[in-house]
Structures are given as structure tokens and as C-alpha cells.
Design a protein around this motif. Structure first.
Motif, PDB file in Angstrom:
ATOM      1  N   ASP A 167       6.635  11.473  -2.704  1.00 27.15           N
ATOM      2  CA  ASP A 167       7.772  10.622  -3.413  1.00 27.15           C
ATOM      3  C   ASP A 167       7.524   9.164  -3.105  1.00 27.15           C
ATOM      4  O   ASP A 167       8.405   8.300  -3.724  1.00 27.15           O
ATOM      5  CB  ASP A 167       8.975  11.085  -3.200  1.00 27.15           C
ATOM      6  N   THR A 208      -0.248   8.039 -11.299  1.00 25.17           N
ATOM      7  CA  THR A 208      -0.419   7.939 -12.967  1.00 25.17           C
ATOM      8  C   THR A 208      -0.825   9.123 -13.396  1.00 25.17           C
ATOM      9  O   THR A 208      -1.642  10.090 -12.587  1.00 25.17           O
ATOM     10  CB  THR A 208      -1.447   6.690 -13.122  1.00 25.17           C
ATOM     11  N   ARG A 268      -3.423   9.860  -7.678  1.00 30.20           N
ATOM     12  CA  ARG A 268      -2.659   9.096  -6.841  1.00 30.20           C
ATOM     13  C   ARG A 268      -2.547   7.495  -6.595  1.00 30.20           C
ATOM     14  O   ARG A 268      -3.620   7.254  -7.108  1.00 30.20           O
ATOM     15  CB  ARG A 268      -2.833   9.983  -5.401  1.00 30.20           C
ATOM     16  N   HIS A 269      -1.828   7.171  -5.579  1.00 29.04           N
ATOM     17  CA  HIS A 269      -1.849   5.728  -5.447  1.00 29.04           C
ATOM     18  C   HIS A 269      -3.137   5.054  -4.637  1.00 29.04           C
ATOM     19  O   HIS A 269      -3.751   4.349  -5.007  1.00 29.04           O
ATOM     20  CB  HIS A 269      -0.656   5.388  -4.661  1.00 29.04           C
ATOM     21  N   ALA A 289       2.439   5.754 -15.963  1.00 26.92           N
ATOM     22  CA  ALA A 289       2.954   5.383 -14.707  1.00 26.92           C
ATOM     23  C   ALA A 289       4.138   6.273 -14.320  1.00 26.92           C
ATOM     24  O   ALA A 289       5.156   6.315 -15.171  1.00 26.92           O
ATOM     25  CB  ALA A 289       2.827   4.146 -14.146  1.00 26.92           C
ATOM     26  N   ILE A 290       4.308   6.986 -13.137  1.00 22.98           N
ATOM     27  CA  ILE A 290       5.515   7.678 -12.836  1.00 22.98           C
ATOM     28  C   ILE A 290       5.895   7.073 -11.517  1.00 22.98           C
ATOM     29  O   ILE A 290       5.027   6.923 -10.596  1.00 22.98           O
ATOM     30  CB  ILE A 290       4.954   9.198 -12.671  1.00 22.98           C
ATOM     31  N   ASN A 291       7.224   6.934 -11.171  1.00 23.40           N
ATOM     32  CA  ASN A 291       7.912   6.778  -9.978  1.00 23.40           C
ATOM     33  C   ASN A 291       8.551   7.945  -9.629  1.00 23.40           C
ATOM     34  O   ASN A 291       9.596   8.481 -10.321  1.00 23.40           O
ATOM     35  CB  ASN A 291       8.733   5.502 -10.069  1.00 23.40           C
ATOM     36  N   HIS A 293       5.235   7.046  -2.818  1.00 23.94           N
ATOM     37  CA  HIS A 293       4.031   6.157  -4.020  1.00 23.94           C
ATOM     38  C   HIS A 293       4.347   6.559  -5.295  1.00 23.94           C
ATOM     39  O   HIS A 293       4.317   7.878  -5.900  1.00 23.94           O
ATOM     40  CB  HIS A 293       2.684   6.342  -3.493  1.00 23.94           C
ATOM     41  N   ASP A 294       4.117   5.742  -6.127  1.00 28.66           N
ATOM     42  CA  ASP A 294       4.022   5.847  -7.545  1.00 28.66           C
ATOM     43  C   ASP A 294       2.700   6.615  -7.938  1.00 28.66           C
ATOM     44  O   ASP A 294       1.603   6.554  -7.090  1.00 28.66           O
ATOM     45  CB  ASP A 294       3.902   4.638  -8.460  1.00 28.66           C
ATOM     46  N   ASP A 347      10.797   9.504  -7.793  1.00 29.84           N
ATOM     47  CA  ASP A 347      12.101   9.071  -6.680  1.00 29.84           C
ATOM     48  C   ASP A 347      12.780  10.092  -6.467  1.00 29.84           C
ATOM     49  O   ASP A 347      12.540  11.358  -7.307  1.00 29.84           O
ATOM     50  CB  ASP A 347      12.873   8.086  -7.370  1.00 29.84           C
TER      51      ASP A 347
END
Length: 282
Positions: free
Chosen positions: A245, A250, A268-269, A171-173, A247-248, A175
Motif C-alpha cells: 500500500d 498501474t 509496480r512502482h 493508475a491506482i493508489n 506505493h502507487d 490506500d
């Protein structure tokens, strides 16, 4: 749009030489939250990290309204406002090492105009080859797509959905600090990656856009984390949907039964397949 004029750029070439310094690799490792030993002279440059080098320099006064270099020069002056990294294909022949002086030769291979659902498109393919002396290390084809600004009544095409299950994932945030760091490391002034008012106001996007090459680098990094001894012979990726940016998302990887290939993708989310990639292993 004068395609005959733009096609005059086919065959245009440029060459850049650079001593590969360790700082960019150490900075990217920190940005990707890796626990690597410090990169020093003699360390092998991880795949795709060559994008931190051979960066095109231009004066701030030569930047366009969006932060990119103004049209013309090495790339053809396509008179369409939106530019995107659409896809790349790589063949890895020999390692690149920090401390070595490498040479990159870039050549415009094709310029092609098309008509899409959203209007006019121009695809430009640039070939890049990186040499250590006379040894070819990397052979890369890079597809760039130029687009019109979308019309208010343009049809919205639902993106293809990505698989949910995989052999490994992360999972990637995304930011703004992550995006800013990667823009700085690649000398990328494109405002869609760090200027939120420009991105949402002037350009009409939902949020800041995650760089296509950053997504590809993350997919390669995911494979490296989960198959650290894999020797990658070829790699290719295609951007399919925009990642923002706000939404998180994967990263996913699926090894083939024979262990010779690995399918990789960004989900995507909303479940959309944002990027699809394939690595061929030796």
C-alpha cells in the motif's frame, strides 16, 4: 510435514447456497469508483464479483494468530505460516444474476509439496463450481500456496519487469481504506491487509499487502471499462510479486490483433510485473 496426511484432503467437498443480494455489488462498485446504475434483483453479476458471496464463516475464537481461520476443516492443515492466493483459472458459461439463489460446490483437487528457494512450499488446488439450478455458471480452479517464514539469508530473486506501454492503463493508489473495504466485503480477516504494525513488525513486510483477488478484480474491471461490450469466455491470472500500500501501481491491458484475447498485468512502482492475466473473448 506429513504429506500423506495432507493428501487425505484430496476429494473433500463442501456445498454452499446463497441468495445473491445487491448490497455487496453496490458496495464494490463504490469502492472501485464506478458510476454503475444501482444493482438490483435481475442485474447481472460482473465477472469475479462472485467472490463477494459464499463467504466462509467462522467464530472469532476460531481465528488463528494472523486472522485466518485456524488450520483444518475443509482445507488441509498445512503447517506452514504464510498463505497466499497464487493463481486462478475461470471458464464463464452462463450469467449469474442478483436475486437468484445460487449454489457453490468446492472440491480439493490436489495437494502437492515442493522445495523452493525460500524453503518448503505446499500447493493446494481447489475447484469451485457455481450453479443456478442445474445450469453451470462458473468453473474455477484456485491455487493456494503455503510457505515457510523466509530465512534471513534466503536469496532475493529480482521480479520480472513488466511492459511499460499498453493499449490502455489506469493508475491506482492502494490506500488502507481501499484494502479495508475489500477485506470487509469478502469477510477476510487476514491481518496483512489492514493491520500495519502486524504486517511490518511481526511479518516483516514493507507495508500492507494488496489482496491478490482485488488486483485480479481490478484487472477485470480495467477490461470492462475499456471494452464494455466484450464477452469473456475464459480468464486466468497468476500473482508474481507482492504489491504494498505504500506505493502507487498501474493496471495495463493489451488487446491481440484479432481482438480474441487481452493480456492484462499489474505494474509496480519499481517496474516489476506483480500480476499477469489473460482474458479470452468470445
Amino acid at each position: 510435514m506429513d504429506m500423506q496426511h495432507l493428501e487425505q484432503w484430496i476429494g473433500k467437498s463442501e456445498s454452499l447456497t446463497e441468495r445473491i443480494a445487491p448490497f455487496p455489488s453496490n458496495a464494490l462498485a463504490a469502492t472501485l469508483n464506478r458510476d454503475d446504475a444501482p444493482y438490483i434483483d435481475g442485474s447481472e453479476l460482473p465477472h469475479l464479483w462472485h467472490w463477494l458471496h459464499f463467504l466462509p464463516l467462522f467464530k472469532l475464537s476460531e481465528a488463528g494468530y494472523d486472522g485466518h481461520a485456524a488450520l483444518g476443516g475443509f482445507l488441509p492443515p498445512v503447517p506452514l505460516p504464510r498463505r497466499m492466493w497464487a493463481a486462478s483459472r475461470f471458464a464463464f458459461h452462463a450469467p449469474m444474476r442478483i436475486g437468484q439463489t445460487l449454489r457453490k460446490v468446492s472440491t480439493v483437487k490436489s495437494v502437492e509439496g515442493k522445495e523452493g528457494r525460500s524453503g518448503k512450499l505446499v500447493f493446494v488446488t481447489v475447484g469451485h463450481q457455481i450453479f443456478d439450478g442445474d445450469t453451470l455458471c462458473v468453473d474455477e480452479d484456485h491455487d493456494i500456496v503455503y510457505r515457510e517464514m523466509p530465512k534471513a539469508d534466503a536469496p532475493v530473486v529480482a521480479p520480472k519487469q513488466a511492459p511499460v506501454t499498453s493499449d490502455f492503463s489506469m493508475a491506482i493508489n492502494p490506500d488502507p481504506v481501499l484494502l479495508f473495504r475489500y477485506s470487509a466485503l469478502t469477510f477476510n480477516g487476514h491481518r496483512i491487509h489492514y493491520d500495519q504494525p502486524f504486517c511490518t513488525g511481526s511479518e516483516g513486510y514493507e507495508g500492507l499487502i494488496v489482496h491478490g483477488p482485488l488486483l485480479a478484480t481490478m484487472l477485470m474491471d480495467l477490461l470492462r471499462r475499456n471494452a464494455p461490450n466484450a464477452e469473456i469466455e475464459r480468464f486466468e491470472f497468476r500473482a508474481l510479486a507482492t504489491v504494498f500500500d505504500i506505493h502507487d501501481f498501474t493496471l495495463h491491458g493489451q488487446m491481440s490483433a484479432d481482438g480474441k484475447t487481452c493480456d492484462l498485468w499489474v505494474r509496480r512502482h519499481d517496474g516489476a510485473m506483480a500480476m499477469k492475466a489473460t482474458a479470452q473473448l468470445r
